[in-house]
Every structure is written in C-alpha cells, then in structure tokens.
Design a protein around this motif. Structure first.
Motif, PDB file in Angstrom:
ATOM      1  N   GLY A   1       0.815  -1.165  -0.092  1.00 21.03           N
ATOM      2  CA  GLY A   1       0.050  -0.202  -0.035  1.00 21.03           C
ATOM      3  C   GLY A   1       0.839   1.309  -0.013  1.00 21.03           C
ATOM      4  N   LYS A   2       2.208   1.247   0.362  1.00 23.10           N
ATOM      5  CA  LYS A   2       2.980   2.420   0.540  1.00 23.10           C
ATOM      6  C   LYS A   2       3.563   2.749  -0.806  1.00 23.10           C
ATOM      7  N   LYS A   3       3.481   1.621  -1.895  1.00 23.45           N
ATOM      8  CA  LYS A   3       3.864   2.048  -3.155  1.00 23.45           C
ATOM      9  C   LYS A   3       3.250   2.756  -3.876  1.00 23.45           C
TER      10      LYS A   3
ATOM     11  N   HIS B   1       0.950  -1.841 -10.312  1.00 20.81           N
ATOM     12  CA  HIS B   1       1.192  -3.128  -9.735  1.00 20.81           C
ATOM     13  C   HIS B   1       0.925  -3.214  -8.574  1.00 20.81           C
ATOM     14  N   ALA B   2       1.665  -2.517  -7.660  1.00 20.45           N
ATOM     15  CA  ALA B   2       1.236  -2.722  -6.125  1.00 20.45           C
ATOM     16  C   ALA B   2      -0.109  -2.716  -5.897  1.00 20.45           C
ATOM     17  N   LYS B   3      -0.716  -1.775  -6.427  1.00 26.36           N
ATOM     18  CA  LYS B   3      -2.167  -1.521  -6.113  1.00 26.36           C
ATOM     19  C   LYS B   3      -3.044  -2.730  -6.600  1.00 26.36           C
ATOM     20  N   ARG B   4      -2.431  -3.127  -7.770  1.00 26.89           N
ATOM     21  CA  ARG B   4      -3.281  -4.536  -8.264  1.00 26.89           C
ATOM     22  C   ARG B   4      -3.150  -5.721  -7.362  1.00 26.89           C
TER      23      ARG B   4
ATOM     24  N   LYS C   1      -8.721   1.594   1.642  1.00 26.47           N
ATOM     25  CA  LYS C   1      -8.347   1.996   2.989  1.00 26.47           C
ATOM     26  C   LYS C   1      -7.011   1.835   3.176  1.00 26.47           C
ATOM     27  N   VAL C   2      -6.366   0.637   2.951  1.00 28.41           N
ATOM     28  CA  VAL C   2      -5.009   0.137   2.960  1.00 28.41           C
ATOM     29  C   VAL C   2      -4.106   1.201   2.023  1.00 28.41           C
ATOM     30  N   ILE C   3      -4.584   1.355   1.079  1.00 26.10           N
ATOM     31  CA  ILE C   3      -3.933   2.167   0.000  1.00 26.10           C
ATOM     32  C   ILE C   3      -3.834   3.690   0.308  1.00 26.10           C
ATOM     33  N   ASP C   4      -4.888   4.264   0.526  1.00 20.01           N
ATOM     34  CA  ASP C   4      -5.010   5.658   1.079  1.00 20.01           C
ATOM     35  C   ASP C   4      -4.731   5.993   2.045  1.00 20.01           C
ATOM     36  N   GLU C   5      -4.958   5.519   2.934  1.00 21.06           N
ATOM     37  CA  GLU C   5      -4.755   5.754   4.795  1.00 21.06           C
ATOM     38  C   GLU C   5      -3.509   5.057   5.339  1.00 21.06           C
TER      39      GLU C   5
ATOM     40  N   GLY D   1      -0.995   3.317   3.824  1.00 16.60           N
ATOM     41  CA  GLY D   1       0.052   3.497   2.911  1.00 16.60           C
ATOM     42  C   GLY D   1       0.894   4.821   3.499  1.00 16.60           C
ATOM     43  N   PRO D   2       0.104   5.807   3.345  1.00 12.51           N
ATOM     44  CA  PRO D   2       0.919   7.223   3.675  1.00 12.51           C
ATOM     45  C   PRO D   2       1.326   7.389   5.065  1.00 12.51           C
ATOM     46  N   LYS D   3       0.542   6.762   6.040  1.00 14.39           N
ATOM     47  CA  LYS D   3       0.732   6.730   7.316  1.00 14.39           C
ATOM     48  C   LYS D   3       2.018   6.197   7.740  1.00 14.39           C
TER      49      LYS D   3
END
Length: 66
Positions: free
Chosen positions: A5-7, A11-14, A28-32, A34-36
C-alpha cells in the motif's frame, strides 16, 4: 499489505486488490495506511499476549497497528 500500500505503482495496487477482495478495505489500505506508514521500514503491528481464554483455555492476543 501495508508495504504494498505504500508503493505508488499500479502493479502494487493491483496486488493489494487481488489479495483483499473487499474493495473498501483495499482502498483504505492504499489511501490511509500506506501514507501513514510511509517513513517506517517494517514492524507495523504490535502483538500483546493476554493469556488463556476462560472456557476452552485457548491462547488469546491483541493485535494492533502501531
């Protein structure tokens, strides 16, 4: 999943979406999350053992994101 999720790569999102089938949770994993945890290299969880459960004596633990 947090590491993927940090990347910011497609491809990582898929990969996240293929593993986590519920779309709201994957988003939520990707948007919240990951950046946290972007500045953290690992060790995203804390596990605290709380002892056996009454009744069947199964070992219990609390798992939380740090």
């Amino acid at each position: 999943m947090v590491t993927l999720g940090k990347k910011e790569e497609l491809h990582a999102k898929r990969q996240v979406y293929s593993y986590i089938t519920k779309e709201t949770v994957a988003k939520k994993v990707i948007d919240e999350y990951g950046p946290k945890y972007a500045d953290r290299n690992g060790g995203y969880t804390r596990i605290v053992k709380i002892g056996p459960r009454r009744g069947d004596a199964a070992e219990m633990a609390i798992i939380e994101l740090v």
